[in-house]
Design an enzyme around this catalytic site. Structure first.
Site, mmCIF file in Angstrom:
data_model
loop_
_atom_site.group_PDB
_atom_site.id
_atom_site.type_symbol
_atom_site.label_atom_id
_atom_site.label_comp_id
_atom_site.label_asym_id
_atom_site.label_seq_id
_atom_site.Cartn_x
_atom_site.Cartn_y
_atom_site.Cartn_z
ATOM 1 N N HIS A 80 21.601 73.541 38.022
ATOM 2 C CA HIS A 80 21.276 72.188 38.456
ATOM 3 C C HIS A 80 22.628 71.422 38.874
ATOM 4 O O HIS A 80 23.412 71.109 38.072
ATOM 5 C CB HIS A 80 20.737 71.478 37.213
ATOM 6 N N HIS A 82 24.378 68.828 42.517
ATOM 7 C CA HIS A 82 24.018 67.923 43.502
ATOM 8 C C HIS A 82 25.069 68.056 44.569
ATOM 9 O O HIS A 82 25.807 67.187 44.592
ATOM 10 C CB HIS A 82 23.756 66.630 43.037
ATOM 11 N N LYS A 85 25.695 65.246 47.129
ATOM 12 C CA LYS A 85 26.323 64.161 46.395
ATOM 13 C C LYS A 85 27.768 64.100 46.169
ATOM 14 O O LYS A 85 28.557 63.095 46.146
ATOM 15 C CB LYS A 85 25.708 63.643 45.292
ATOM 16 N N HIS A 231 13.599 66.351 37.877
ATOM 17 C CA HIS A 231 14.254 65.750 36.942
ATOM 18 C C HIS A 231 13.169 64.943 36.222
ATOM 19 O O HIS A 231 12.264 64.239 36.529
ATOM 20 C CB HIS A 231 15.143 64.588 37.903
ATOM 21 N N GLU A 234 15.032 60.983 32.017
ATOM 22 C CA GLU A 234 16.478 60.752 32.151
ATOM 23 C C GLU A 234 16.815 59.370 31.383
ATOM 24 O O GLU A 234 17.181 58.305 32.008
ATOM 25 C CB GLU A 234 17.174 61.047 33.507
ATOM 26 N N ASP A 331 25.471 69.577 36.872
ATOM 27 C CA ASP A 331 24.882 68.331 37.445
ATOM 28 C C ASP A 331 25.686 67.777 38.464
ATOM 29 O O ASP A 331 26.137 68.551 39.269
ATOM 30 C CB ASP A 331 24.481 67.538 36.319
ATOM 31 N N ASN A 332 26.295 66.467 38.250
ATOM 32 C CA ASN A 332 26.687 65.808 39.505
ATOM 33 C C ASN A 332 28.274 66.118 39.114
ATOM 34 O O ASN A 332 28.883 66.241 38.093
ATOM 35 C CB ASN A 332 26.670 64.561 39.375
#
Length: 437
Positions: A80, A82, A85, A231, A234, A331-332
């Site tokens: 997972h 991104h 981004k 998602h 959250e 994640d990010n």
């Protein structure tokens, strides 16, 4: 050979001797365990793992690298992320550090900058980092509001082809779930996802009617042979029960594809009976859950001038105990949703152990960044060490968990097909041209 040398034996067939392996990552080999670690020798021939043997029993005539009890892991799976981004923080920071600030900053950056060249350059930078750290499989969510879905998926397909054999890539269409009611948009999005061999995703709404949208999502996925990755929840608001609705919808629609959900933060805030019902439904529905501990701890329960009261993560242990497939992921990375990170699975694992209390014991903890995410992503050939698999391995000087978890393991050696790779990380200065308005 000294462990700290980047050189491995120059031979078609050789051995890694006196190694320590996380037993949960090893197939077809048994030995006495201590904290889930086993001692072994690994024979490698023509880039393939030929055999895993008891420590000290590798053929004496083979060239060998004595690892002095250093750990050997399989390459990692990061399920997972991104990539679209990543690394926009220098030009679009999140001044408040909260969820709404992240949404606003990313939206403005996307509208101003996300052309094909920008997305491609940042994806390439991120993949260079992940590859150097030892990751072999990545799933990324791609912001997919029109017209961005066509730009980013086209770039993704090109990057996926370019990185084939180094980092295997999967992509999920990420869009606000309210947009599923926009027939023209959703039809076009599905066409793009099918064309680029992606998955359907979305940020599920946290309030209002869900059932009709979820039914449409599952029907569409079934009709087009697509898996789903969402998602979910959250938020720290205990009243938000989207995860329960998704499990019920999967069962109601008899959906046979794979469904993964990420975040699920509100689950940990719910009353015990409510949480148990949801966990049981998730298990019954066969849904996989990925926790994003670094990002969730960063964003959740953040209020100005107040120390956070909650960790923000989901009930990972309870889900796993109920038979739910679970993993953790990055994640990010250096964007408004998470200001830090480098797509380093070792960092993710180390922080997950701390945040989620995956320790005491640590016996099977290594699975959460190796075989578990790889299996969830349909790639059981990745994230494990077994005879017949490629020698895609990560070698560490650390011998015990205390050593492994106390340092960043910057001296690791990453092997692909039995050979050490160049672990040089890209310079952040490479991105400077993209940061200039």
């Amino acid at each position: 050979m000294s462990f700290h040398s980047p050189s491995l034996p120059v031979a078609d067939r050789y051995a890694l001797t006196n190694a320590t392996l996380p037993a949960v990552t090893v197939d077809g080999f048994e030995a006495p365990q201590k904290e889930g670690l086993v001692a072994a020798d690994i024979v490698i021939a023509n880039g393939i793992i030929e055999a895993i043997l008891p420590s000290g029993t590798a053929p004496a005539d083979l060239p060998a690298a004595n690892l002095d009890e250093g750990m050997v892991w399989p390459c990692f799976a990061d399920m997972h992320t991104h990539l679209d981004k990543g690394h926009i923080w220098p030009r679009s920071p999140n001044p408040t550090g909260d969820f709404m600030g992240a949404l606003s900053s990313v939206r403005a950056d996307r509208e101003a900058h996300w052309n094909a060249a920008d997305v491609r350059a940042r994806m390439e930078f991120a993949l260079k980092c992940a590859y150097a750290h030892g990751t072999k499989l990545i799933r990324t969510h791609l912001d997919s509001l029109a017209p961005q879905h066509r730009i980013s998926f086209e770039v993704f397909s090109e990057v996926r082809d370019a990185w084939a054999g180094k980092v295997d890539l999967q992509a999920v269409a990420l869009f606000p779930f309210d947009e599923i009611d926009n027939e023209a948009f959703f039809k076009d999005l599905v066409e793009v996802v099918v064309a680029h061999k992606g998955l359907l995703g979305g940020v599920t709404r946290m309030e209002g009617a869900l059932d009709n949208g979820l039914d449409l999502l599952f029907r569409t996925a079934a009709d087009n042979g697509l898996d789903i990755d969402l998602h979910v929840d959250e938020t720290q608001e205990k009243e938000v029960l989207t995860l329960k609705s998704i499990a019920e919808a999967k069962l109601r629609n008899r959906f046979e594809g794979a469904v993964t959900v990420g975040h699920c933060c509100s689950l940990a805030r719910q009353d015990a009976d409510v949480a148990k019902y949801t966990i049981d439904k998730v298990a019954e529905a066969g849904i996989s859950v990925v926790s994003l501990p670094m990002c969730n701890m960063y964003l959740q329960d953040r209020e100005p001038g107040r120390t956070p009261h909650y960790r923000g993560v989901t009930m990972l242990k309870e889900l796993a105990a109920a038979g739910v497939a679970t993993a953790v992921s990055s994640d990010n990375t250096r964007d408004p949703f998470y200001a830090y990170g480098d797509l380093d699975a070792v960092e993710v694992f180390r922080e997950a152990v701390r945040i989620l209390h995956l320790d005491h014991p640590l016996d099977d903890a290594a699975r959460v960044v190796t075989r578990s995410p790889a299996e969830i992503l349909g790639r059981p050939d990745i994230g494990r060490i077994a005879a017949g698999l490629p020698a895609d391995l990560v070698l560490f000087s650390a011998r015990r968990w205390s050593e492994f978890l106390s340092r960043p393991q910057a001296d690791r050696i990453v092997m692909r097909n039995g050979m050490g790779i160049d672990r040089s990380l890209p310079d952040y200065r490479d991105l400077d041209p993209l940061m200039m308005d």
